[in-house]
Design an enzyme around this catalytic site. Sequence first.
Site, PDB file in Angstrom:
ATOM      1  N   CYS A   1       0.833  -1.197   0.000  1.00  0.00           N
ATOM      2  CA  CYS A   1       0.000   0.000   0.000  1.00  0.00           C
ATOM      3  C   CYS A   1       0.867   1.246   0.000  1.00  0.00           C
ATOM      4  CB  CYS A   1      -0.870  -0.011   1.249  1.00  0.00           C
ATOM      5  SG  CYS A   1      -1.643  -1.592   1.556  1.00  0.00           S
TER       6      CYS A   1
ATOM      7  N   TYR B   1       8.503  -1.961 -11.178  1.00  0.00           N
ATOM      8  CA  TYR B   1       7.097  -1.805 -11.539  1.00  0.00           C
ATOM      9  C   TYR B   1       6.285  -0.918 -10.601  1.00  0.00           C
ATOM     10  CZ  TYR B   1       2.117  -2.927 -11.853  1.00  0.00           C
ATOM     11  OH  TYR B   1       0.755  -2.825 -11.946  1.00  0.00           O
TER      12      TYR B   1
ATOM     13  N   CYS C   1      15.938  -7.440  -2.078  1.00  0.00           N
ATOM     14  CA  CYS C   1      15.146  -8.666  -2.044  1.00  0.00           C
ATOM     15  C   CYS C   1      14.883  -9.064  -3.491  1.00  0.00           C
ATOM     16  CB  CYS C   1      13.822  -8.479  -1.309  1.00  0.00           C
ATOM     17  SG  CYS C   1      12.865 -10.029  -1.302  1.00  0.00           S
TER      18      CYS C   1
ATOM     19  N   ASN D   1       2.255  -0.340   5.244  1.00  0.00           N
ATOM     20  CA  ASN D   1       2.587  -0.866   3.929  1.00  0.00           C
ATOM     21  C   ASN D   1       3.546  -2.039   4.095  1.00  0.00           C
ATOM     22  OD1 ASN D   1       4.625   0.468   1.174  1.00  0.00           O
ATOM     23  ND2 ASN D   1       3.400  -1.363   1.289  1.00  0.00           N
ATOM     24  N   GLY D   2       3.121  -3.214   3.596  1.00  0.00           N
ATOM     25  CA  GLY D   2       3.991  -4.395   3.690  1.00  0.00           C
ATOM     26  C   GLY D   2       3.245  -5.562   4.305  1.00  0.00           C
TER      27      GLY D   2
ATOM     28  N   ASP E   1       8.016  -4.765 -21.677  1.00  0.00           N
ATOM     29  CA  ASP E   1       7.211  -4.594 -20.464  1.00  0.00           C
ATOM     30  C   ASP E   1       8.104  -4.864 -19.253  1.00  0.00           C
ATOM     31  OD1 ASP E   1       5.017  -3.879 -19.005  1.00  0.00           O
ATOM     32  OD2 ASP E   1       3.813  -5.647 -19.494  1.00  0.00           O
TER      33      ASP E   1
ATOM     34  N   GLY F   1      -2.364   1.772  -4.345  1.00  0.00           N
ATOM     35  CA  GLY F   1      -3.507   1.040  -3.821  1.00  0.00           C
ATOM     36  C   GLY F   1      -4.793   1.696  -4.225  1.00  0.00           C
TER      37      GLY F   1
HETATM   38  P1  AMP Z   1       0.704 -11.078 -16.646  1.00  0.00           P
HETATM   39  O1  AMP Z   1      -0.233 -10.511 -17.658  1.00  0.00           O
HETATM   40  O2  AMP Z   1       0.026 -11.994 -15.685  1.00  0.00           O
HETATM   41  O3  AMP Z   1       1.927 -11.701 -17.243  1.00  0.00           O
HETATM   42  O4  AMP Z   1       1.187  -9.875 -15.711  1.00  0.00           O
HETATM   43  C1  AMP Z   1       2.147  -8.963 -16.155  1.00  0.00           C
HETATM   44  C2  AMP Z   1       1.569  -7.590 -16.284  1.00  0.00           C
HETATM   45  O5  AMP Z   1       0.929  -7.186 -15.078  1.00  0.00           O
HETATM   46  C3  AMP Z   1       2.654  -6.570 -16.560  1.00  0.00           C
HETATM   47  O6  AMP Z   1       2.158  -5.653 -17.522  1.00  0.00           O
HETATM   48  C4  AMP Z   1       2.888  -5.890 -15.233  1.00  0.00           C
HETATM   49  O7  AMP Z   1       3.088  -4.511 -15.424  1.00  0.00           O
HETATM   50  C5  AMP Z   1       1.638  -6.141 -14.434  1.00  0.00           C
HETATM   51  N1  AMP Z   1       1.945  -6.616 -13.078  1.00  0.00           N
HETATM   52  C6  AMP Z   1       2.964  -7.391 -12.663  1.00  0.00           C
HETATM   53  N2  AMP Z   1       2.889  -7.633 -11.342  1.00  0.00           N
HETATM   54  C7  AMP Z   1       1.799  -7.019 -10.896  1.00  0.00           C
HETATM   55  C8  AMP Z   1       1.174  -6.912  -9.601  1.00  0.00           C
HETATM   56  N3  AMP Z   1       1.695  -7.515  -8.535  1.00  0.00           N
HETATM   57  N4  AMP Z   1       0.044  -6.186  -9.516  1.00  0.00           N
HETATM   58  C9  AMP Z   1      -0.483  -5.603 -10.613  1.00  0.00           C
HETATM   59  N5  AMP Z   1       0.060  -5.661 -11.847  1.00  0.00           N
HETATM   60  C10 AMP Z   1       1.181  -6.375 -11.996  1.00  0.00           C
END
Ligand code: AMP
Length: 460
Positions: free
Chosen positions: A8, A250, A441, A108-109, A353, A34
């Site tokens: 968060c 990300y 990590c 957050n965490g 991506d 969030g």
């Molecule tokens: P996927 O479509 O399942 O391969 O997820 C990858 C996509 O979701 C990428 O465009 C990432 O930017 C996004 N993404 C990766 N991890 C998360 C996360 N924990 N929460 C929301 N979006 C995510």
Amino acid sequence: MSGPKHSCGVVGIAADSDVANALYTALMIIQHRGQESAGISVYDGAAIETVKGDGLVDVAIPKDKLATLDGKVGIGHVRYATTGSKGYINAQPLTVKTAFGMLSVAHNGDVTNYLSLREKYMREGRTFLTDSDSELILKLISKHMAVTDDPVGSIRSAMGEMDGAYSLAVLMNDRLFAVRDPYGFRPLCLGKVYGGYMICSESTAIDALKGEFVRDIEPGEICEVTKDGYKVYPMERDHPRARCMFEWVYFARPDSVIDGREVYDVRRSIGKILARECPADVDLVMPIPDSGRAHAIGYALAAGIPYEEGFMKNRFAGRTFILPEQKMREAAVSTKMIPIKSTVSGKRIMIIDDSIVRGTTLKILVSMLRDAGAKEVHVRIGSPPIVAPCYYGVDMKTRDQFIANHYSIDGIREQIGADSLGYISIEGLVEAIGFKADDLCLACTNGKYPTRIEGEEYRF
Ligand code: AMP
């Protein structure tokens, strides 16, 4: 492992005038951390008043309720929750009455020994209203306060019992504290804003309030913040660090600086290193908006290949990643992004991506590019393959969910229908972030966890 998973955002301000509006603005700026619920608590001179609710900041905290919050010190929270942990009861800040007055926390965490601590306290007769580890944090702090009446000592003792990830904004009546776990999993920083000081998950909120960045809260530190200044209580002993790499890859906003490393700059470096590690003969480089943009800029710059925006994203579309069913996720991705035909038709394209989790997004987008006439589609990814769950607050839960646990890299390439696929190496990612690997990590990429987790490999 623990209760609801959440990466968060938290904020706290102490100033010489009302802080509710400034907290609200700061929460809007960290909304990306969030979207499930939001809330603000302020100390009004007699008690801590809290306004919170489900949804985005402007829905969760209606303007008329915001106007009722009078106080010169307060905290705020935006919550990123997953299925099973939604609902008002888990919205934060959590505020309770104690023997020493009122106590409120925004967290957050994820506290990784939450279940065993909770069970221990339940056996002693304590009760819990929520599934949230944030409630446990409140209970730990107030238990120690009842004995010592020393806020810093009580927070330190609570830290001694908890393991895992926690960046906290804590309000004890009129006293504001920032707390960052000794590993430093999640970011937390301090700024000087007009008429006072603020703490925040991300530095961009300090910029938005036209403030001045002062410093990061270092891992293991407790920092008391007042309108006139701040006092830092560092940790007394050395402790391993484990800053989450995914914040840079990300999660955080590109305009934030975390522990001295600007997120945008790190992402661009990731792109440059990807260009070195995984070159390809293509006509243009395109980002997956918005998550791959800075990585793609770095790649294009380093490789000397033209950069184009070839996908337009519906900016009002919600998060596809957390939808509960695969069919829903696929349907949502396929309407969220549309290719620009004139840009992609007849071209050899590289799309970039930040990560592949299940593979849903790229499978659909690659096929859309082919339908739009792309001659070749090459894919590059700004993180190593995600193979292990996160227990520290990012919504990546089960090994089975990760496509990289089912296929080789060439198998994933085939699944998403790309002409080539390249991931940055772990070493390349570490180089881009600029901390030693031991201070990060990387557990989701190598399965080595910095805290003890039952059934998982311990890093140390
Ligand atoms: P996927 O479509 O399942 O391969 O997820 C990858 C996509 O979701 C990428 O465009 C990432 O930017 C996004 N993404 C990766 N991890 C998360 C996360 N924990 N929460 C929301 N979006 C995510």
